[in-house]
Design a protein around this motif. Structure first.
Motif, PDB file in Angstrom:
ATOM      1  N   GLU A  14      -7.388   4.963   5.792  1.00 15.30           N
ATOM      2  CA  GLU A  14      -6.647   4.689   4.564  1.00 15.30           C
ATOM      3  C   GLU A  14      -7.135   3.346   3.993  1.00 15.30           C
ATOM      4  OE1 GLU A  14      -2.246   6.126   5.127  1.00 15.30           O
ATOM      5  OE2 GLU A  14      -2.955   5.361   7.051  1.00 15.30           O
ATOM      6  N   PRO A  15      -8.056   3.357   3.041  1.00 17.56           N
ATOM      7  CA  PRO A  15      -8.669   2.104   2.578  1.00 17.56           C
ATOM      8  C   PRO A  15      -7.709   1.171   1.849  1.00 17.56           C
ATOM      9  CG  PRO A  15      -9.353   3.941   1.191  1.00 17.56           C
ATOM     10  CD  PRO A  15      -8.638   4.535   2.366  1.00 17.56           C
ATOM     11  N   HIS A  16      -6.593   1.701   1.377  1.00 10.53           N
ATOM     12  CA  HIS A  16      -5.659   0.859   0.618  1.00 10.53           C
ATOM     13  C   HIS A  16      -4.569   0.241   1.486  1.00 10.53           C
ATOM     14  CE1 HIS A  16      -7.671   2.178  -2.958  1.00 10.53           C
ATOM     15  NE2 HIS A  16      -7.493   3.439  -2.611  1.00 10.53           N
ATOM     16  N   ILE A  17      -4.669   0.465   2.797  1.00 12.53           N
ATOM     17  CA  ILE A  17      -3.768  -0.153   3.768  1.00 12.53           C
ATOM     18  C   ILE A  17      -4.474  -1.361   4.379  1.00 12.53           C
ATOM     19  CG2 ILE A  17      -2.622   0.185   5.991  1.00 12.53           C
ATOM     20  CD1 ILE A  17      -1.196   1.677   3.827  1.00 12.53           C
ATOM     21  N   HIS A  18      -3.747  -2.452   4.583  1.00  9.85           N
ATOM     22  CA  HIS A  18      -4.340  -3.649   5.170  1.00  9.85           C
ATOM     23  C   HIS A  18      -4.898  -3.330   6.562  1.00  9.85           C
ATOM     24  CE1 HIS A  18      -4.721  -7.629   6.978  1.00  9.85           C
ATOM     25  NE2 HIS A  18      -4.765  -8.098   5.741  1.00  9.85           N
ATOM     26  N   GLN A  73       2.506  -7.778   0.646  1.00  4.11           N
ATOM     27  CA  GLN A  73       2.380  -6.366   0.954  1.00  4.11           C
ATOM     28  C   GLN A  73       1.193  -6.073   1.867  1.00  4.11           C
ATOM     29  OE1 GLN A  73       4.797  -4.575   0.090  1.00  4.11           O
ATOM     30  NE2 GLN A  73       5.719  -5.594  -1.677  1.00  4.11           N
ATOM     31  N   LEU A  74       1.304  -4.981   2.606  1.00  4.63           N
ATOM     32  CA  LEU A  74       0.222  -4.483   3.442  1.00  4.63           C
ATOM     33  C   LEU A  74      -0.438  -3.266   2.802  1.00  4.63           C
ATOM     34  CD1 LEU A  74       2.140  -4.821   6.809  1.00  4.63           C
ATOM     35  CD2 LEU A  74       0.166  -6.170   6.135  1.00  4.63           C
ATOM     36  N   ILE A  75      -0.267  -3.125   1.517  1.00  7.76           N
ATOM     37  CA  ILE A  75      -0.772  -2.000   0.743  1.00  7.76           C
ATOM     38  C   ILE A  75      -1.179  -2.546  -0.627  1.00  7.76           C
ATOM     39  CG2 ILE A  75       1.598  -1.464   0.047  1.00  7.76           C
ATOM     40  CD1 ILE A  75       0.889   1.454  -0.093  1.00  7.76           C
ATOM     41  N   ASP A  76      -2.338  -2.129  -1.142  1.00  3.33           N
ATOM     42  CA  ASP A  76      -2.791  -2.703  -2.413  1.00  3.33           C
ATOM     43  C   ASP A  76      -2.760  -1.728  -3.578  1.00  3.33           C
ATOM     44  OD1 ASP A  76      -5.033  -1.086  -2.076  1.00  3.33           O
ATOM     45  OD2 ASP A  76      -6.368  -2.725  -1.502  1.00  3.33           O
ATOM     46  N   THR A  77      -2.500  -0.460  -3.304  1.00  5.05           N
ATOM     47  CA  THR A  77      -2.260   0.540  -4.345  1.00  5.05           C
ATOM     48  C   THR A  77      -1.223   1.508  -3.808  1.00  5.05           C
ATOM     49  OG1 THR A  77      -3.986   2.037  -3.559  1.00  5.05           O
ATOM     50  CG2 THR A  77      -4.654   0.421  -5.200  1.00  5.05           C
ATOM     51  N   VAL A  78      -0.759   2.401  -4.667  1.00  7.15           N
ATOM     52  CA  VAL A  78       0.205   3.417  -4.235  1.00  7.15           C
ATOM     53  C   VAL A  78      -0.415   4.797  -4.414  1.00  7.15           C
ATOM     54  CG1 VAL A  78       2.261   2.024  -4.658  1.00  7.15           C
ATOM     55  CG2 VAL A  78       1.287   3.388  -6.523  1.00  7.15           C
ATOM     56  N   PRO A  79       0.059   5.784  -3.655  1.00 10.07           N
ATOM     57  CA  PRO A  79      -0.567   7.105  -3.738  1.00 10.07           C
ATOM     58  C   PRO A  79      -0.210   7.900  -4.988  1.00 10.07           C
ATOM     59  CG  PRO A  79       1.243   7.128  -2.171  1.00 10.07           C
ATOM     60  CD  PRO A  79       1.059   5.705  -2.588  1.00 10.07           C
ATOM     61  N   TYR A  80       0.914   7.576  -5.591  1.00 10.73           N
ATOM     62  CA  TYR A  80       1.321   8.293  -6.805  1.00 10.73           C
ATOM     63  C   TYR A  80       2.322   7.427  -7.572  1.00 10.73           C
ATOM     64  CZ  TYR A  80       5.157   9.491  -3.626  1.00 10.73           C
ATOM     65  OH  TYR A  80       6.187   9.410  -2.723  1.00 10.73           O
ATOM     66  N   GLU A  81       2.486   7.743  -8.839  1.00 15.00           N
ATOM     67  CA  GLU A  81       3.396   6.993  -9.692  1.00 15.00           C
ATOM     68  C   GLU A  81       4.825   7.118  -9.175  1.00 15.00           C
ATOM     69  OE1 GLU A  81       4.580   6.571 -14.442  1.00 15.00           O
ATOM     70  OE2 GLU A  81       3.141   8.085 -13.783  1.00 15.00           O
ATOM     71  N   GLY A  82       5.509   5.993  -9.096  1.00 14.17           N
ATOM     72  CA  GLY A  82       6.887   5.989  -8.651  1.00 14.17           C
ATOM     73  C   GLY A  82       7.076   5.778  -7.162  1.00 14.17           C
ATOM     74  N   TYR A  83       5.969   5.674  -6.417  1.00 13.82           N
ATOM     75  CA  TYR A  83       6.109   5.440  -4.975  1.00 13.82           C
ATOM     76  C   TYR A  83       6.760   4.085  -4.735  1.00 13.82           C
ATOM     77  CZ  TYR A  83       5.020   4.934  -0.035  1.00 13.82           C
ATOM     78  OH  TYR A  83       5.123   4.750   1.323  1.00 13.82           O
ATOM     79  N   ASP A  84       7.781   4.060  -3.886  1.00 15.35           N
ATOM     80  CA  ASP A  84       8.548   2.841  -3.619  1.00 15.35           C
ATOM     81  C   ASP A  84       8.200   2.314  -2.230  1.00 15.35           C
ATOM     82  OD1 ASP A  84      10.328   0.789  -3.340  1.00 15.35           O
ATOM     83  OD2 ASP A  84      12.125   1.992  -3.714  1.00 15.35           O
TER      84      ASP A  84
END
Length: 255
Positions: A22-26, A130-141
């Motif tokens: 998962e490249p968007h996870i730290h 955060q340990l995440i730099d993007t979200v997988p879909y719009e509205g992800y909390d």
């Protein structure tokens, strides 16, 4: 946050092994997810954070029956475990997965105070959010992230064998990082899937459930293993010479 165009990346490692990540996870919680192709069924070793559907991604690789195995139940390794019908882990860790109460967070502030020093070793400062730099879909909390409890469909321990038809992996119980940590060793290719027992990065031995003295015994066992390649739970794969270096460094510090 931006929305990711794709959540997973993958790399063919040869010999029927594919690395997914998962490249968007730290990197601190970016687990290596290993897919191993077999004649009769395939094997999935660890399942990442569960932020996005791993089952959907794995379906692009195989249509065969699949066994998902958790090397241990820290949240970065079992987030998508609930998506798979066959779920294996060590008996020691199975009750904790069925009623999941381990901490699980995508925010630095969510880590218990006693674990903050471990974050510093991976370049994370107290102020990092955060340990995440993007979200997988719009509205992800991000704040509602959690790991879903799920029962193991079977448990494995030292000496058991995972049979894919043409490939056979012996289960090694490798405690220390966690009580029920396991690895898989294929004698025919001298390949070890080690989970978090050993990888090419700072080994964490002060987590809840860790035991440094037991970990030293595991590291001594691994040091003596005749292995060609180690596919760890984090960081790049390596060979026996590098494994010995990692083992010796750990034992010099802790042994």
């Amino acid at each position: 946050m931006k929305i990711a165009e794709r959540w997973f990346e993958r790399k063919d490692m040869g010999d029927g092994v594919t690395l997914l990540w998962e490249p968007h996870i730290h990197p601190f919680i970016r687990c290596n997810i290993w897919h191993v192709a077999g004649r009769d069924r395939d094997l999935l070793i660890d399942t990442g954070t569960g932020v996005a559907s791993l089952k959907t991604e794995v379906a692009k690789l195989t249509e065969k029956p699949l066994t998902a195995l958790a090397t241990h139940i820290h949240y970065d390794h079992v987030g998508s475990l609930h998506e798979f019908g066959t779920r294996l882990m060590h008996a020691i860790e199975a009750p904790g997965m069925e009623d999941y109460r381990e901490f699980a967070t995508l925010s630095v502030s969510g880590f218990p105070r006693e674990l903050r020093d471990a974050l510093a070793g991976y370049g994370l400062a107290e102020g990092d959010a955060q340990l995440i730099d993007t979200v997988p879909y719009e509205g992800y909390d991000v704040e509602t992230y959690e790991v879903r409890s799920v029962a193991a469909t079977g448990t494995v321990g030292e000496g058991d064998v995972i049979d894919l038809g043409d490939r056979h992996f012996s289960v090694f119980h490798l405690p220390g990082h966690s009580p029920g940590s396991i690895g898989l060793f294929e004698a025919a290719t001298k390949t070890l899937f080690s989970g978090d027992a050993i990888y090419d990065g700072p080994l964490l031995d002060e987590l809840p459930g860790s035991d440094i003295a037991v970990y030293c015994e595991t590291i001594r066992r691994l040091r003596a293993l005749d292995v060609n390649v180690v596919h760890g739970g984090h960081d790049p794969s390596f060979g026996r010479d590098r494994m010995i270096e990692i083992c010796d460094a750990y034992l010099a510090l802790r042994g």
